[in-house]
Design an enzyme around this catalytic site. Structure first.
Site, PDB file in Angstrom:
ATOM      1  N   ASN A  67      10.260 -32.566   6.123  1.00 51.73           N
ATOM      2  CA  ASN A  67       9.712 -31.906   7.317  1.00 51.73           C
ATOM      3  C   ASN A  67      10.773 -30.952   7.855  1.00 51.73           C
ATOM      4  O   ASN A  67      11.903 -30.893   7.344  1.00 51.73           O
ATOM      5  CB  ASN A  67       9.288 -32.949   8.365  1.00 51.73           C
ATOM      6  CG  ASN A  67       8.415 -32.329   9.452  1.00 51.73           C
ATOM      7  OD1 ASN A  67       7.449 -31.631   9.151  1.00 51.73           O
ATOM      8  ND2 ASN A  67       8.752 -32.539  10.702  1.00 51.73           N
ATOM      9  N   LYS A  68      10.415 -30.228   8.885  1.00 51.92           N
ATOM     10  CA  LYS A  68      11.293 -29.193   9.447  1.00 51.92           C
ATOM     11  C   LYS A  68      12.714 -29.690   9.675  1.00 51.92           C
ATOM     12  O   LYS A  68      12.912 -30.817  10.115  1.00 51.92           O
ATOM     13  CB  LYS A  68      10.671 -28.690  10.752  1.00 51.92           C
ATOM     14  CG  LYS A  68      11.393 -27.582  11.467  1.00 51.92           C
ATOM     15  CD  LYS A  68      11.648 -26.361  10.624  1.00 51.92           C
ATOM     16  CE  LYS A  68      10.439 -25.730  10.003  1.00 51.92           C
ATOM     17  NZ  LYS A  68      10.748 -24.703   8.967  1.00 51.92           N
ATOM     18  N   GLN A 115       9.816 -23.083  16.608  1.00 55.68           N
ATOM     19  CA  GLN A 115       8.381 -23.400  16.558  1.00 55.68           C
ATOM     20  C   GLN A 115       7.983 -24.337  17.693  1.00 55.68           C
ATOM     21  O   GLN A 115       6.843 -24.324  18.142  1.00 55.68           O
ATOM     22  CB  GLN A 115       8.019 -24.051  15.219  1.00 55.68           C
ATOM     23  CG  GLN A 115       8.036 -23.130  14.023  1.00 55.68           C
ATOM     24  CD  GLN A 115       9.353 -23.194  13.295  1.00 55.68           C
ATOM     25  OE1 GLN A 115      10.398 -23.425  13.902  1.00 55.68           O
ATOM     26  NE2 GLN A 115       9.332 -22.969  12.003  1.00 55.68           N
ATOM     27  N   ARG A 127       6.122 -19.859  -0.791  1.00 59.58           N
ATOM     28  CA  ARG A 127       7.007 -20.803  -0.081  1.00 59.58           C
ATOM     29  C   ARG A 127       7.042 -22.101  -0.906  1.00 59.58           C
ATOM     30  O   ARG A 127       6.018 -22.532  -1.422  1.00 59.58           O
ATOM     31  CB  ARG A 127       6.517 -21.081   1.359  1.00 59.58           C
ATOM     32  CG  ARG A 127       6.742 -19.868   2.278  1.00 59.58           C
ATOM     33  CD  ARG A 127       6.615 -20.206   3.739  1.00 59.58           C
ATOM     34  NE  ARG A 127       7.722 -20.990   4.235  1.00 59.58           N
ATOM     35  CZ  ARG A 127       7.730 -21.587   5.430  1.00 59.58           C
ATOM     36  NH1 ARG A 127       6.694 -21.477   6.229  1.00 59.58           N
ATOM     37  NH2 ARG A 127       8.769 -22.282   5.820  1.00 59.58           N
ATOM     38  N   ASP A 162       5.737 -31.742   5.582  1.00 51.53           N
ATOM     39  CA  ASP A 162       5.433 -30.657   4.651  1.00 51.53           C
ATOM     40  C   ASP A 162       5.150 -31.185   3.257  1.00 51.53           C
ATOM     41  O   ASP A 162       4.403 -30.582   2.488  1.00 51.53           O
ATOM     42  CB  ASP A 162       6.575 -29.643   4.635  1.00 51.53           C
ATOM     43  CG  ASP A 162       6.602 -28.915   5.964  1.00 51.53           C
ATOM     44  OD1 ASP A 162       7.252 -29.421   6.902  1.00 51.53           O
ATOM     45  OD2 ASP A 162       5.933 -27.882   6.079  1.00 51.53           O
ATOM     46  N   ARG A 205       1.942 -20.119   9.251  1.00 56.78           N
ATOM     47  CA  ARG A 205       2.917 -21.136   8.884  1.00 56.78           C
ATOM     48  C   ARG A 205       2.407 -22.514   9.293  1.00 56.78           C
ATOM     49  O   ARG A 205       1.397 -22.618   9.985  1.00 56.78           O
ATOM     50  CB  ARG A 205       4.295 -20.845   9.515  1.00 56.78           C
ATOM     51  CG  ARG A 205       4.160 -20.595  11.016  1.00 56.78           C
ATOM     52  CD  ARG A 205       5.226 -21.166  11.829  1.00 56.78           C
ATOM     53  NE  ARG A 205       5.302 -22.591  11.717  1.00 56.78           N
ATOM     54  CZ  ARG A 205       4.457 -23.447  12.297  1.00 56.78           C
ATOM     55  NH1 ARG A 205       3.439 -23.019  13.024  1.00 56.78           N
ATOM     56  NH2 ARG A 205       4.622 -24.743  12.170  1.00 56.78           N
ATOM     57  N   GLY A 206       3.144 -23.552   8.804  1.00 58.42           N
ATOM     58  CA  GLY A 206       2.675 -24.922   9.021  1.00 58.42           C
ATOM     59  C   GLY A 206       1.944 -25.344   7.745  1.00 58.42           C
ATOM     60  O   GLY A 206       1.110 -24.581   7.228  1.00 58.42           O
ATOM     61  N   ALA A 207       2.252 -26.551   7.260  1.00 63.19           N
ATOM     62  CA  ALA A 207       1.788 -26.953   5.926  1.00 63.19           C
ATOM     63  C   ALA A 207       0.283 -26.736   5.699  1.00 63.19           C
ATOM     64  O   ALA A 207      -0.122 -26.157   4.680  1.00 63.19           O
ATOM     65  CB  ALA A 207       2.151 -28.419   5.698  1.00 63.19           C
TER      66      ALA A 207
HETATM   67  O1  MRU Z   1       8.485 -23.601   8.295  1.00 63.23           O
HETATM   68  P1  MRU Z   1       7.207 -23.898   8.980  1.00 63.23           P
HETATM   69  O2  MRU Z   1       7.104 -23.412  10.364  1.00 63.23           O
HETATM   70  O3  MRU Z   1       6.026 -23.547   8.118  1.00 63.23           O
HETATM   71  O4  MRU Z   1       7.286 -25.463   9.120  1.00 63.23           O
HETATM   72  C1  MRU Z   1       6.377 -26.325   8.750  1.00 63.23           C
HETATM   73  C2  MRU Z   1       6.041 -27.110   9.897  1.00 63.23           C
HETATM   74  O5  MRU Z   1       5.217 -26.675  10.678  1.00 63.23           O
HETATM   75  C3  MRU Z   1       6.709 -28.355  10.186  1.00 63.23           C
HETATM   76  O6  MRU Z   1       7.619 -28.805   9.295  1.00 63.23           O
HETATM   77  C4  MRU Z   1       5.698 -29.353  10.612  1.00 63.23           C
HETATM   78  O7  MRU Z   1       6.287 -30.325  11.327  1.00 63.23           O
HETATM   79  C5  MRU Z   1       4.863 -29.893   9.480  1.00 63.23           C
HETATM   80  S1  MRU Z   1       3.526 -28.876   9.046  1.00 63.23           S
HETATM   81  C6  MRU Z   1       2.194 -29.527   9.947  1.00 63.23           C
END
Ligand code: MRU
Length: 343
Positions: free
Chosen positions: A236-237, A185, A82, A226, A39-41
């Site tokens: 973003n999250k 996270q 996703r 993201d 996970r994470g962009a």
């Molecule tokens: O849903 P996730 O855990 O894949 O979330 C994405 C993220 O990690 C965050 O939004 C983050 O701040 C940006 S991705 C580097």
């Protein structure tokens, strides 16, 4: 990537167990993206690039026509895994567009392209760190949300990269780590990364940020992204918008760190960015270690209630102080992205 196998850190098991997930084909990699094993962009983008390469390898013995349909179909499936992180779409398209005069050459080029995407991610994250570290003064207190470190973006991360470089420069940064419910996270991943980097930090509950900001104890906020729209709006999250509003209220600089591959020229504003709605289970249940050290999933809410679970929110560009990119620090404003792509 080793042959057609892709190896990734299993982020669902962290911080309790460090283990490697082995994906044998693109279907396995899709499962890993959907389940947030990866996970994470940026990490999703790198995994999606490798998933495409796996699909190219899988199809190498098909007829030319079947091969073509096979990789197009795989690309569509990967894109459905996703919806929000732009790097996923960016990586699939890059690998899909490779050329070659024979199937064998196309397959080799697909693997090379996937590797190149991951290598570029690492390089760009490091650049973000170099630019962003200038914003961090000695003994700065930084608040961050979710995880945008080396687990989320290959090797360095985005939001955490400037902090890692500030630490290398001897600036002694301190980090408030938002817990980031429902998947935690922050508490699980960012905190674990910071422990590994020996950076002073405290996990705070998601609703404690205003308290610390109101006491003058937060110097700046840095988050990842993201997807970023053409007008500078940032997905973003979930919870990022709330932190940005608080930062604006208390006059604290609010920075977003992301490479140009996270910008989407097809989204005019944040309204065009699809927001993922995830299972209510993530809100109603929590997973952690019990007193005997066993990983358990427990219900933490009223058993007769349902939950809502949007995974991301949109922070309007007006309340973003600046975006730290791999090409420098830019102020978010109308059509800024077009300028970036053109220059
Ligand atoms: O849903 P996730 O855990 O894949 O979330 C994405 C993220 O990690 C965050 O939004 C983050 O701040 C940006 S991705 C580097």
């Amino acid at each position: 990537m080793e042959g057609s196998n892709v190896l990734m850190v299993d982020q669902n098991k962290l911080p309790f167990e460090f283990s490697i997930y082995l994906s044998k084909d693109y279907i396995d990699t899709i499962k890993a993206i959907k389940s947030m094993t990866v996970r994470g962009a940026g990490a999703i983008g790198a995994a999606a690039g490798y998933a495409m390469a796996q699909a190219f390898i899988d199809g190498k013995d098909l007829s030319e026509e079947e091969f073509f349909y096979h990789v197009i179909y795989a690309g569509e499936c990967i894109k459905k895994s996703r919806p929000t992180a732009q790097n996923l779409f960016y990586a699939v398209d890059r690998v899909l567009n490779v050329n070659g005069s024979t199937v064998e050459e196309v397959v080799n080029n697909a693997v090379l392209e996937a590797q190149k995407i991951a290598d570029e991610d690492a390089e760009q994250s490091r650049e973000i760190g170099r630019y962003g570290s200038v914003l961090i003064k000695e003994n700065a207190k930084i608040l961050t949300h979710c995880n945008a470190g080396w687990l989320a973006f290959v090797d360095y991360g985005t939001a955490l990269s400037p902090i890692y470089i500030a630490k290398e420069q001897g600036k002694n940064p301190f980090v408030y780590v938002d817990e980031t419910r429902p998947r935690s996270q922050g508490a699980r991943l960012t905190a674990w990364e910071l422990c590994n980097e020996d950076i002073d930090h405290r996990i705070i509950s998601d609703n404690a940020a205003a308290y610390y900001m109101s006491k003058g104890l937060v110097d700046l906020v840095i988050v990842g992204a993201d997807r970023i729209a053409l007008n500078g709006d940032v997905a973003n999250k979930i919870g990022t918008l709330e932190k940005a509003i608080l930062a604006k209220h208390y006059g604290i600089p609010f920075y977003v760190a992301a490479p140009l591959s996270t910008f989407d020229a097809n989204c005019k504003s944040g309204n065009d960015i699809p927001i993922e709605e995830r299972s209510e289970e993530e809100v109603l249940y929590q997973t952690g270690l019990d007193s005997e050290g066993k990983l358990r999933k427990v219900l933490v809410a009223s058993p007769c209630s349902k939950a809502l679970n949007p995974a991301f929110d949109i922070t309007p560009s007006e309340i973003v102080t600046a975006i730290i990119t791999n090409k420098g620090i830019i102020e978010p404003r109308e059509n800024l992205i077009l300028e970036l792509f053109i220059s």
